[in-house]
Design an enzyme around this catalytic site. Structure first.
Site, short mmCIF file in Angstrom:
data_model
loop_
_atom_site.label_atom_id
_atom_site.label_comp_id
_atom_site.label_asym_id
_atom_site.label_seq_id
_atom_site.Cartn_x
_atom_site.Cartn_y
_atom_site.Cartn_z
N TRP A 9 0.72 -1.27 -0.02
CA TRP A 9 -0.02 0.00 -0.01
C TRP A 9 0.83 1.04 -0.04
O TRP A 9 0.16 2.37 0.24
CB TRP A 9 -0.93 0.02 1.23
CG TRP A 9 -2.08 -0.93 1.04
CD1 TRP A 9 -2.41 -1.62 -0.11
CD2 TRP A 9 -3.14 -1.39 1.85
NE1 TRP A 9 -3.79 -2.48 0.20
CE2 TRP A 9 -4.02 -2.19 1.24
CE3 TRP A 9 -3.42 -1.08 3.17
CZ2 TRP A 9 -5.14 -2.52 1.71
CZ3 TRP A 9 -4.69 -1.42 3.94
CH2 TRP A 9 -5.33 -2.35 3.30
N LYS A 10 2.32 1.10 -0.03
CA LYS A 10 3.02 2.34 -0.03
C LYS A 10 2.57 3.29 0.99
O LYS A 10 2.24 3.03 2.06
CB LYS A 10 3.02 2.91 -1.60
CG LYS A 10 3.46 1.59 -2.38
CD LYS A 10 3.89 1.94 -3.68
CE LYS A 10 4.27 0.80 -4.73
NZ LYS A 10 4.77 1.14 -5.94
N HIS A 97 12.74 -2.73 -1.76
CA HIS A 97 11.73 -2.04 -3.06
C HIS A 97 12.41 -0.93 -3.58
O HIS A 97 13.31 -0.12 -3.14
CB HIS A 97 10.72 -1.50 -2.17
CG HIS A 97 9.53 -1.53 -2.92
ND1 HIS A 97 9.45 -0.18 -3.89
CD2 HIS A 97 8.41 -2.11 -3.48
CE1 HIS A 97 8.23 -0.20 -4.63
NE2 HIS A 97 7.97 -1.33 -4.62
N GLU A 99 11.55 1.74 -4.71
CA GLU A 99 11.43 3.30 -4.25
C GLU A 99 12.32 3.38 -2.77
O GLU A 99 12.79 4.62 -2.75
CB GLU A 99 9.77 3.37 -3.79
CG GLU A 99 8.85 3.48 -4.92
CD GLU A 99 7.61 2.84 -5.04
OE1 GLU A 99 7.18 2.67 -3.85
OE2 GLU A 99 7.07 2.40 -5.91
N GLU A 169 10.81 -6.88 -9.47
CA GLU A 169 9.86 -5.84 -9.94
C GLU A 169 10.63 -4.97 -10.81
O GLU A 169 11.53 -4.32 -10.12
CB GLU A 169 9.59 -5.17 -8.70
CG GLU A 169 8.50 -5.83 -7.66
CD GLU A 169 7.96 -5.11 -6.93
OE1 GLU A 169 6.48 -4.86 -6.69
OE2 GLU A 169 8.41 -4.15 -6.02
N GLY A 235 0.90 -2.93 -6.20
CA GLY A 235 0.87 -1.67 -5.84
C GLY A 235 -0.55 -1.06 -5.90
O GLY A 235 -1.51 -1.28 -5.31
N GLY A 236 -0.69 -0.29 -6.93
CA GLY A 236 -1.71 0.59 -7.22
C GLY A 236 -3.15 -0.30 -7.34
O GLY A 236 -4.20 0.18 -6.65
P1 13P Z 1 2.40 -1.01 -9.02
O1 13P Z 1 1.51 -2.51 -9.01
O2 13P Z 1 1.51 0.18 -8.59
O3 13P Z 1 3.21 -1.12 -10.57
O4 13P Z 1 3.41 -1.20 -7.84
C1 13P Z 1 4.07 -2.23 -7.97
C2 13P Z 1 4.86 -2.28 -6.58
O5 13P Z 1 5.91 -1.63 -6.40
C3 13P Z 1 4.67 -3.34 -5.61
O6 13P Z 1 5.65 -3.15 -4.73
#
Ligand code: 13P
Length: 250
Positions: A9-10, A97, A99, A169, A235-236
């Site tokens: 969920w960031k 990750h 990010e 990823e 993620g999204g």
């Molecule tokens: P998205 O599914 O939004 O591309 O993000 C992937 C992610 O970073 C999961 O850790």
């Protein structure tokens, strides 16, 4: 091998929002979740407890943390120690990750320390790896996978069965709507599997490898059916129960 359906969920959701989404997930997913699947959600720190409570009594729904600092306690202003996360019911942590690597500046040495520390504290670790677009264009996908796996696992001692997962990823596919094609995923996951076997022996062959990067309800079934894809990290499309349930049940 069982499949892990993981939601990252960031930096989204207040406690109330997280709890509502977690309850939607249980309602929509639990009655039909195939026996070989598990759901795992990585909420922001502030919502971990609320999600854990919403998952109470659901043996196949787990909660993890997106980050932590690799020390037991101490003068580390703003940081969270693994034992504080265990206290909230967390069994899993994410490490590496993209990010955290590329936006927050975490480097290989710190990531290796985090993997080793979390494992030693009894956590399960999901180690994220993946190349940037310029590395892919330069034909360096395998080299990047090898380097990130070797570095990430370099300080870990003996890894208990089931204590490690790897998420491939590709950075260029995260949050962009750009999914790696089936051939790219197959290739990267097969390479990751071989490399894990080299580093960890038998255990490497039993380590789940998740795919992440623009996974959506529309592409989840195809991705989950590929060889060496033992789950997804989303993620999204994990931010609503409706969307994530279609992935978890795909
Ligand atoms: P998205 O599914 O939004 O591309 O993000 C992937 C992610 O970073 C999961 O850790």
């Amino acid at each position: 091998m069982k499949k892990l359906l993981a939601a990252n969920w960031k930096m989204y959701k207040t406690r109330a929002e997280a709890e509502a989404t977690a309850r939607d997930m249980v309602r929509l997913i639990a009655p039909s979740l195939p026996a070989d699947r598990e759901v795992l959600v990585f909420p922001p720190f502030t919502a971990i407890e609320a999600v854990g409570l919403a998952f109470a009594g659901q043996a196949r729904f787990g909660v993890g943390a997106q980050n932590f600092w690799p020390r037991k306690e101490g003068a580390y202003t703003g940081e969270i120690a693994p034992r504080m996360l265990a206290d909230l019911g967390c069994a899993w942590v994410l490490v590496g990750h993209s990010e955290r690597r590329w936006v927050l500046g975490e480097e290989d040495g710190l990531l290796a320390e985090k993997v080793a520390f979390a494992l030693a504290e009894g956590f399960k670790v999901c180690l994220c790896i993946g190349e940037k677009i310029e590395e892919r264009r330069a034909g360096r996908v395998e080299e990047i996978i090898d380097g990130q796996l070797a570095a990430g696992l370099s300080a870990a001692g003996d890894i208990a069965d089931g204590a490690l997962a790897v998420a491939y990823e590709p950075v260029w596919a995260i949050g962009t709507g750009e999914v790696a094609g089936p051939a790219d995923i197959l290739h990267a996951h097969a390479h990751t599997r071989t490399r894990l076997g080299t580093i960890l022996g038998e255990k490497g062959l039993r380590t789940p490898i998740l795919y992440g990067g623009s996974v959506k309800p529309e592409n989840a079934s195809e991705i989950l059916s590929l060889d060496n894809v033992n789950g997804v990290l989303v993620g999204g499309a994990s931010l609503t129960g409706e969307s994530f349930s279609r992935i978890a049940l795909a």
